[in-house]
Design an enzyme around this catalytic site. Structure first.
Site, mmCIF file in Angstrom:
data_model
loop_
_atom_site.group_PDB
_atom_site.id
_atom_site.type_symbol
_atom_site.label_atom_id
_atom_site.label_comp_id
_atom_site.label_asym_id
_atom_site.label_seq_id
_atom_site.Cartn_x
_atom_site.Cartn_y
_atom_site.Cartn_z
ATOM 1 N N TYR A 174 0.793 -1.230 0.000
ATOM 2 C CA TYR A 174 0.000 0.000 0.000
ATOM 3 C C TYR A 174 0.824 1.279 0.000
ATOM 4 C CZ TYR A 174 -4.603 -2.138 0.437
ATOM 5 O OH TYR A 174 -5.770 -2.812 0.188
ATOM 6 N N ASP A 228 -6.555 -7.140 3.644
ATOM 7 C CA ASP A 228 -7.669 -6.507 2.924
ATOM 8 C C ASP A 228 -8.557 -7.583 2.308
ATOM 9 O OD1 ASP A 228 -9.169 -4.439 1.636
ATOM 10 O OD2 ASP A 228 -8.080 -4.889 -0.216
ATOM 11 N N ASP A 254 -3.038 -18.397 0.549
ATOM 12 C CA ASP A 254 -4.020 -19.150 -0.256
ATOM 13 C C ASP A 254 -4.652 -20.264 0.582
ATOM 14 O OD1 ASP A 254 -1.481 -20.326 -0.241
ATOM 15 O OD2 ASP A 254 -1.588 -21.066 -2.297
ATOM 16 N N LYS A 285 3.084 -15.260 2.237
ATOM 17 C CA LYS A 285 3.302 -16.020 1.006
ATOM 18 C C LYS A 285 4.806 -16.246 0.881
ATOM 19 C CE LYS A 285 1.787 -18.050 -2.703
ATOM 20 N NZ LYS A 285 1.022 -19.318 -2.620
ATOM 21 N N ASP A 345 -12.630 -9.184 3.540
ATOM 22 C CA ASP A 345 -13.862 -9.205 2.737
ATOM 23 C C ASP A 345 -14.469 -10.605 2.791
ATOM 24 O OD1 ASP A 345 -13.662 -6.534 1.963
ATOM 25 O OD2 ASP A 345 -14.164 -6.971 -0.133
HETATM 26 C C1 IPM Z 1 -10.609 -1.288 3.048
HETATM 27 C C2 IPM Z 1 -10.730 -0.746 1.650
HETATM 28 C C3 IPM Z 1 -9.523 0.139 1.328
HETATM 29 C C4 IPM Z 1 -8.288 -0.713 1.469
HETATM 30 C C5 IPM Z 1 -9.568 0.804 -0.062
HETATM 31 C C6 IPM Z 1 -10.784 1.689 -0.209
HETATM 32 C C7 IPM Z 1 -8.315 1.577 -0.380
HETATM 33 O O1 IPM Z 1 -10.877 -1.780 0.743
HETATM 34 O O2 IPM Z 1 -10.583 -0.494 4.012
HETATM 35 O O3 IPM Z 1 -10.583 -2.512 3.221
HETATM 36 O O4 IPM Z 1 -7.898 -1.428 0.546
HETATM 37 O O5 IPM Z 1 -7.693 -0.694 2.553
HETATM 38 MN MN MN Z 2 -11.046 -3.755 1.649
#
Ligand code: IPM
Ligand code: MN
Length: 351
Positions: free
Chosen positions: A135, A243, A219, A186, A247
């Site tokens: 990042y 990240d 993975d 990884k 999700d």
């Molecule tokens: C999160 C989001 C951010 C990230 C994006 C919007 C840059 O996906 O907070 O998880 O990747 O950190």
């Molecule tokens: Mn995210």
């Protein structure tokens, strides 16, 4: 307590209003004065003024507020996400919020996409390194737009950065009576940067004899989290992998709208935001699920030392979800505002 509130863009504005409503309800019930200061920084402000944040904004947020609450950022009128990067990533970096804390907690079995899994199976936390990795935007493009283009995006791993997030994960486990910490990297393919993660993880693990350290390649972690989420208590990983895996974790809880997160530098002004994005097509339609934002406000109060207040929010959210009082995402029929009203009402009726 002074809290800077940046509602952000899209449904961020909708759900932040409900989180603020719930925080005010908690303030009333517990006799706390929360000074919620609304700040305008987001897409509209950027389009009108050309600036994402004024030059002194990060210092102002750090020095004049006890916490920062942020809605989602992102707007189709700003395709390069410039303002979102400046505000969200900028605050993470400038305030050195190195811990991205993302609990993955299923509130009701019916929300889990996995067969026969309930709240006791999906209950772990992810610590995502939040200030380096892929990042940092180190790199560049050579001959962009041509067939000879070379694009370099470097991953930065520092001893300090890796050490402090892994240390935090072990300390969290110890403080919360947990006995398992899993580090994901990884290192089978990324033999420089992730060798550092290996070295530091096993070195620190030796200091915590009561905690069982495990390692998975990222993975394999993704696979195991789906196959048997109950095996996990604390997961620690780098910025990009964290990240992605959070999700996945959000979906295990019933969807992106359920997931909460905190960007922390222990002891300093920190930032709280739901995991979801700004979902422009649902903006202003009173349909977005405010639960992730409301649970993020509970993380904020907990961080500010208000444990009973945070617990009151979590209990009210759980009850609303279990009884189906919520938006379509949890199979309910309420709007965003009505969900916030319901949760605030539960908190007020607790006393
Ligand atoms: C999160 C989001 C951010 C990230 C994006 C919007 C840059 O996906 O907070 O998880 O990747 O950190
Ligand atoms: Mn995210």
């Amino acid at each position: 307590m002074r809290i800077a509130v940046l509602p952000g863009d899209g449904i961020g504005i909708d759900v932040t209003a409900e989180a603020a409503k719930v925080v005010r309800a908690v303030g009333e019930v517990f006799g706390r004065a929360f000074d919620l200061e609304m700040l305008p920084y987001g897409a509209d402000h950027y389009l009108q003024t050309g600036i994402s944040l004024p030059p002194n904004a990060h210092a102002m947020l750090r020095d004049q507020f006890d916490a920062i609450f942020i809605g989602a950022l992102g707007d189709p009128r700003i395709p390069d996400m410039r303002h979102a990067r400046d505000i969200l990533l900028g605050t993470r970096f400038e305030l050195d919020l190195y811990v991205n804390y993302r609990p993955v907690r299923l509130l009701d079995a019916r929300l889990c996409p996995l067969k026969d899994r309930g709240p006791s199976d999906v209950d772990f936390v992810v610590f995502r390194e939040n200030t380096e990795g892929l990042y940092v935007n180190v790199g560049g493009r050579f001959k962009p737009g041509t067939d000879d283009e070379i694009a370099v995006q470097e991953e930065i791993n520092t001893y300090k950065g890796v050490h402090r997030i892994i240390r935090h994960a072990f300390e969290y486990a110890q403080a919360n009576g947990l006995t398992k910490v899993c580090m994901a990297d990884k290192s089978n393919a990324m033999t420089h940067g992730h060798a550092l993660w290996q070295r530091v993880f096993w070195m620190l693990a030796a200091e915590y004899p009561g905690i069982q350290p495990t390692h998975l390649y990222i993975d394999a972690l993704a696979m195991q989290v789906v196959k048997n989420p109950a095996q996990f208590e604390v997961i620690v990983t780098n910025n990009m992998f964290g990240d992605i895996i959070t999700d996945l974790g959000a979906q295990l809880q019933g969807g992106l709208g359920m997931a909460a997160s905190a960007n922390l530098h222990p002891g300093r002004t920190s930032m709280f935001e739901p995991v979801h994005g700004s979902a422009p097509k649902y903006a202003g339609k009173n349909v977005a699920n405010p639960v992730g934002a409301i649970l993020s406000s509970a993380l904020m109060l907990e961080y500010l030392g208000l444990k009973a207040e945070a617990a009151a929010i979590e209990a009210a959210v759980k009850e609303s979800v279990v009884t189906g009082h919520g938006t379509a995402e949890i199979g309910g029929t309420l709007g965003t505002r009505e969900t916030g009203d319901y949760i605030a009402g539960l908190i007020k009726s607790q006393r």
